[in-house]
Each structure stands twice: as structure tokens, then as C-alpha cells.
Design an enzyme around this catalytic site. Structure first.
Site, PDB file in Angstrom:
ATOM      1  N   TYR A  96      46.020  34.960  28.015  1.00  0.00           N
ATOM      2  CA  TYR A  96      45.732  33.525  28.225  1.00  0.00           C
ATOM      3  C   TYR A  96      46.823  32.939  29.094  1.00  0.00           C
ATOM      4  O   TYR A  96      48.017  33.185  28.861  1.00  0.00           O
ATOM      5  CB  TYR A  96      45.710  32.795  26.876  1.00  0.00           C
ATOM      6  N   GLU A 169      43.195  26.469  33.627  1.00  0.00           N
ATOM      7  CA  GLU A 169      43.268  27.462  32.553  1.00  0.00           C
ATOM      8  C   GLU A 169      42.512  28.736  32.888  1.00  0.00           C
ATOM      9  O   GLU A 169      41.370  28.671  33.364  1.00  0.00           O
ATOM     10  CB  GLU A 169      42.679  26.832  31.273  1.00  0.00           C
TER      11      GLU A 169
END
Lengths: 351, 282
Positions: A96, A169
Site C-alpha cells: 500500500y 493512493e
């Protein structure tokens, strides 16, 4: 303003972040094949949770049928008009990586975790130690990130600044065949910065009424109740919704006319508020920079020209209060000085 | 005493010649604020309401002393105006709504030890002494309760009830509705803690972000005076922006319920209705 996954990936491509081979199509016929044995077909929607809703499917042979089944789906009320068809990646690891705005530290923040492919908010709740947070200020560096992640982090930081993004993101950032590839892209552009990004001119996550409201400088959100609310100031309007709820009423909408609303703006606000056919109207104005006489005039003009017969409660205090109330009285409209009394009354009148 | 501004504070108005600037500078002067000069590039040499206009802050400071600037400049130019004030050593109140968050971050970083209030705020007022903002002065009354708020008109709503109940205010600060703010609730509570004339504090919060939660932690450890709060947005649905750029709930945190819970755990009395705030202070 949220961008679709493929729009975010297009930005990544420009900044030389690897993305899977893929193509965006809006009909099965448009798909001419992808040089891959297995593909993934992904609904391009702004709403979250598309995977769980069946908006992401793998396919090897019946690709056009898969495309067809996802197009025309409605995911949480949002129509799927486009799908992204990508090569399926041989995933070795899922990470992530994101650059977000850190409100507390008043700066940008880099977030990195080896827990990719899952909801980061869950990781934050259950395994917060697995999220590395680097506030981006003078003197900070990305040296604590794995060497191959660092350049991608630098690029996300640049994208954030250059695109005026609230969030950039990659979840998951996939390790496949030794390379790091952005398997998903979530980019949210700061609405306040759209004036300097003409490439993002169309707002997509508004309903029809919200679009009309926005073009008149009104802040409007559709809700599920039957009492239309109009007020000045977001905090005051939110409080009005809360007070109404306390007394048993349900708001049909949130509508903030902002500061210094003119007669015309007030008329527009009423027009917008009535589009969903509410059972009653509750107007709550505490005029600071907003003038009560302008509000009163707008209200009176609208009511008479449209012959509105709905139950109406008005609270009108602050700047030019006397003039405003005079205008209301001359037109047979009464007002109450207390917002709570108004809430109680409109609930009574609409029950 | 009060915090940040008093009757001796001298103020420059950036954007004085514009519609907002000229209207509010006039109101501020009426209230008793010492508005010494205005700045609008290319309008230097003119006057608005008897206030001299200069082309730049530097020019204005050559003729006048000032410690604050209040900025009424459109969002596109807000960063430029704010940085100019900061470069010249002024604290700022940035009224402007719609300032890009990246600009706010830059402003806050450059300000360092100077105070920034806002953006997207109604400003602040020390009743009876000085007003650097757009709030209607007559609603406020001098007293001993500090008020800090993310909202504009909701602040007037609650303060009016306080004033009607005979509860006066030491200083009322609208911190603003944006996600990145020059001064947070904590920054101001630190000042209220040290202000001998502030006996209690009212916090007016709303959904979005975690400022109220962080403030609750701060109150537990570092704030000795009684606090009463009201949090707007209890009935706001998740995932929807309600007006303020800062007022959006994403996922489970940032809800009014979460904020209210934490504040109560920190010993803060939380009003269920705006009118209840005054009652909880008595």
C-alpha cells in the site's frame, strides 16, 4: 473531485509509474483483445466497494460477455458506463502506498504498508504498527522505505503537488515479475483547486439537482426526508438538520446559500429545494454578512410567482432583521426567532 | 486580557478596495478596531472610508505600524497575499473560502511562529475591544468565556444565546471550515489556558477530520478550565461533503458521534442542541 481508476492510472503513466497493460471500453465491441491469457474486467465507478458488488471479474475466454455483464450494472446507484480491461498480474506481493493530506500536522503525509490489497482503514484500526507514516516537511526523507518503493513515493508526492490532489493512493501496489505495478489508482483532486486544472472540468459525482445547485453557487446535498431546509452557513445548516431530527422531522436536503446571498440566489435556492417535492419548507437564516431583507424579498418573490402552498416556517434574524420581517409581514408570512420553535412547528405542520 | 487581539491591535486590510474588504473594514472600524491601512496592488494612493490604500504591505508598513493583516482576497490570489503578509512579519486572518489545500499547507509552513487564523473563517473578536472578522458585532458581549468554532453562522447562533443569558465572551475565534487550518482548537486552548480572564471555553465542532478527537486528548492532559461543546452533523450521512471542505466523513471516523464520545470521555459537557450550550455553562 474523485477521478476514475483509469484516469488516475493515466496520470501514473505520465509520471512513469508502471501500470498493467489495459484498455478502457464502453461497449463489448470496442474491445479488440489484449495480449494476455487472462484479464480482469473492472467497472469504472467513483463509488467504493465495486469488487464486493460484482464489478470486478476475471475472464480468459468470455471476455466480451464479461464486459457486457458489467457495463450497464448499477453499483450503489452509480451506472457503469466504462470498464477497464487489464492483463491479470502474477501477484507476488501486495503493498500500500499513498500521499494524503495530514490535517493534524498541516502537511502532506506519505503512507506505506505491506498490507496492500485490503482496506487501509481496517489496517489502521487493527494493525496500526503495519503502517509507516512519513509527514512530508522540510528535512523529511523517504529513506526508510524499501529502495524500490522510494522512487514511486517521490512520484506520488510530485503528482500530489502538481495535480493539487487531496489523495493519491495505490492499493494494491503489486510486485509482479520483480517489478512494482500500480494495480489500482485512487486520485482525489481538491475541488478548491479546479480553477487551475482546466483538464478536470466536469464534475461527475453530483446528482442532477446537485449540479444545478452548484452552478448557482449553492451547496446542496440530497437527503432522504420530506422537509426542505435552507440556511446560511454549513455549520448552521448541519445544526438545523440535527435540531429538526431531534424534534422528529426528517430533512429532504442540506442547502447552504452561503454568505451574502442575494434576492436571486434565495429564489434559486427555493427552486432547487422544491425539486424533490418536499412536504414543507424550513428556512433558518442568521444574517451576518447575509442581509435579512434580501432573503425575505427572494422568499416573497418566489412564493407569489410560483403560488407555493406548502407549510413554511421561517427564522430570520441578524443584519437588517427589521426590514426583512417587515417584508415578510406585508406578505402574510410570519417568522419565529427561535430555530427550535421553527423545527417543532414544521414537524407539526407536516405530520 | 483576551487572546490574540485587543484594543491596541493595529490591522492592515488586504483587498480593502474590493466589495467584501471595503464593507467589512468599515464595520470593523465602527466596532473600534484600529484599521490603519489597506493594501490593493495598483490602487495605492486612494482611500476607502478614510483608510489609506497602499500597493503593497511593505509600502504600508513604511508609514504605519501593524501586527495583523486580515485578508479579503479571492481564492486564486489568497496564497500570494498571505505569503506577502507573512514575509513582512504580520500575523494573518484569512477570511477567503475556496483556498486550495496545497496553498494552505504552504501558508502554514511559511508562517512558522506567526499566527494564521483560517482560511475559510469568519475571523475573530475580543468583544468590546477589537474585531478582525465579518461577524455581527452586536451579537457579542464582553465576558469570561472563550469560544472556538469551525463554523461562522453557527457560532453567532450559539454566542447569541450566551449573550442573552448574560454569559459574556473573552475572545471568539472562528478557526475555519477547511481541512488544513492555520490554528487548530489545540493552538487556541493553549492560549486560553494562560489567559487569566478566560474561565471557561466553548468548542463548536462538526463532522470531518479528527480535530475534536485530538482536542479531547489535549483537554484531558493539558487543560484545566471547564469546557462545553456542541458538534454539528449528528444526522449527516456518511460519504457526503456537507458544505465545508473539511466536513466530510470517510469510513468510520470523523462522525459527530465519535467526536461527542471522545469529548465526553475527556470531561467535556456536550450539548444536544445549540441552545443547551448556555445552560451547560451556568
Amino acid at each position: 473531485m474523485k477521478l476514475l481508476e483509469h484516469e488516475g492510472k493515466e496520470i501514473f503513466r505520465r509520471y512513469e509509474i508502471d501500470i498493467p497493460k489495459g484498455v478502457v471500453v464502453s461497449s463489448p465491441e470496442m474491445f479488440k483483445g489484449l495480449n494476455a491469457e487472462e484479464v480482469v474486467v473492472k467497472a469504472q465507478v467513483l463509488v467504493g466497494g465495486r469488487g464486493k458488488a460484482g464489478g470486478i471479474k476475471f475472464a480468459s475466454s468470455v471476455v466480451k460477455e464479461t464486459i457486457s455483464s458489467i457495463l450497464g450494472m448499477s453499483i450503489k446507484g452509480e451506472a457503469v458506463n466504462e470498464v477497464l480491461v487489464e492483463e491479470k498480474l502474477p501477484i507476488e506481493e501486495e503493498l500500500y502506498l499513498a500521499v494524503a493530506v495530514d490535517r493534524t500536522n498541516k502537511c502532506l503525509i506519505l503512507l506505506y504498508s505491506t498490507e496492500g490489497g485490503v482496506d487501509i482503514e481496517e489496517t489502521a484500526l487493527n494493525n496500526p504498527e503495519k503502517i509507516l507514516k512519513i509527514p512530508i516537511k522540510d528535512g523529511s526523507s523517504f529513506a526508510s522505505l524499501p529502495k524500490d518503493v522510494q522512487p514511486i513515493a517521490e512520484k506520488l508526492y510530485r503528482i500530489s503537488k502538481e495535480m493539487d490532489a487531496e489523495l493519491v493512493e495505490i492499493n494494491p501496489l503489486v510486485k509482479a515479475n520483480g517489478k512494482l505495478i500500480a494495480a489500482d489508482a485512487k486520485v482525489i483532486i481538491d475541488d478548491n483547486a479546479l480553477f487551475r486544472h482546466p483538464e478536470f472540468s466536469k464534475k461527475k459525482d453530483y446528482t442532477y439537482i446537485e449540479e444545478i445547485a452548484a452552478s448557482s453557487g449553492l451547496q446542496y446535498v440530497e437527503l432522504k426526508g420530506n422537509i426542505a431546509i435552507i440556511g446560511n452557513g454549513a455549520g448552521l445548516v448541519m445544526a438545523t438538520l440535527d435540531v429538526l431530527d431531534y424534534y422528529g422531522g426528517k430533512a429532504a436536503n442540506f442547502l447552504d446559500v452561503g454568505g451574502g446571498a442575494s434576492v436571486e440566489k434565495m429564489e434559486k435556492a427555493l427552486e432547487v429545494a422544491l425539486m424533490k417535492n418536499p412536504s414543507g419548507i424550513f428556512i433558518n437564516i442568521f444574517g451576518g454578512i447575509t442581509r435579512c431583507d434580501e432573503i425575505a424579498l427572494g422568499l416573497v418573490n418566489f412564493i407569489s410567482s410560483r403560488n407555493v402552498q406548502l407549510p413554511l416556517v421561517v427564522r430570520l434574524i441578524g443584519t437588517n432583521e427589521e426590514e426583512g420581517k417587515k417584508i415578510l409581514n406585508e406578505n402574510g408570512i410570519s417568522s419565529l426567532d427561535s430555530m427550535e420553535e421553527c423545527a417543532k412547528k414544521i414537524v407539526e405542520l407536516t405530520s | 486580557m483576551m487572546i490574540l487581539i485587543d484594543k491596541d491591535t493595529k490591522v492592515i486590510v488586504q483587498g480593502l478596495t474590493g466589495k467584501q474588504g471595503s464593507f467589512h473594514a468599515g464595520k470593523m472600524k465602527e466596532y473600534g478596531t484600529q484599521v490603519v491601512a489597506g493594501v490593493t496592488p495598483r490602487k495605492g494612493g486612494t482611500k476607502v472610508d478614510g483608510i489609506p490604500v497602499y500597493n503593497s504591505i511593505k509600502e504600508a508598513l513604511e508609514k504605519h505600524e501593524a501586527s495583523w493583516s486580515i485578508i479579503f482576497v479571492p481564492a486564486k490570489f489568497a496564497k500570494e497575499a498571505a505569503l506577502e503578509a507573512i514575509e513582512n512579519g504580520l500575523n494573518i486572518v484569512l477570511i477567503t473560502e475556496g483556498v486550495p489545500v496545497h496553498d494552505s499547507i504552504k501558508i502554514v509552513q511559511e508562517a512558522k511562529s506567526l499566527t494564521v487564523i483560517g482560511p475559510n473563517c469568519p475571523g475573530m473578536i475580543s468583544p468590546g475591544a477589537s474585531k478582525l472578522g465579518i461577524m455581527p458585532g452586536h451579537v457579542f458581549k464582553k465576558g469570561k468565556v472563550g469560544v472556538i468554532s469551525r463554523s461562522g453562522t453557527l457560532t453567532y447562533e450559539i454566542v447569541e444565546e450566551l449573550t442573552k443569558a448574560g454569559i459574556g465572551q473573552s475572545t471568539v475565534v472562528g478557526v475555519g471550515g477547511d481541512p488544513v487550518l492555520g490554528s487548530s482548537f489545540i493552538d487556541l486552548l493553549e492560549l486560553f489556558e494562560r489567559d487569566k480572564d478566560t474561565e471557561k471555553v466553548v468548542i463548536i465542532g462538526e463532522i470531518g477530520g479528527d480535530m475534536e478527537e485530538k482536542t479531547a486528548d489535549f483537554i484531558k492532559e493539558n487543560f484545566s478550565k471547564p469546557v462545553v461543546a456542541y458538534i454539528a452533523g449528528t444526522t449527516a450521512p456518511e460519504g457526503k461533503k456537507m458544505g465545508h471542505a473539511g466536513a466530510v466523513i470517510s469510513g468510520s471516523s470523523g462522525t459527530a458521534a465519535a467526536k461527542i464520545k471522545k469529548l465526553k470521555e475527556a470531561g467535556v459537557k456536550v450539548a444536544r442542541l445549540p441552545s443547551e450550550v448556555a445552560k451547560l455553562l451556568l
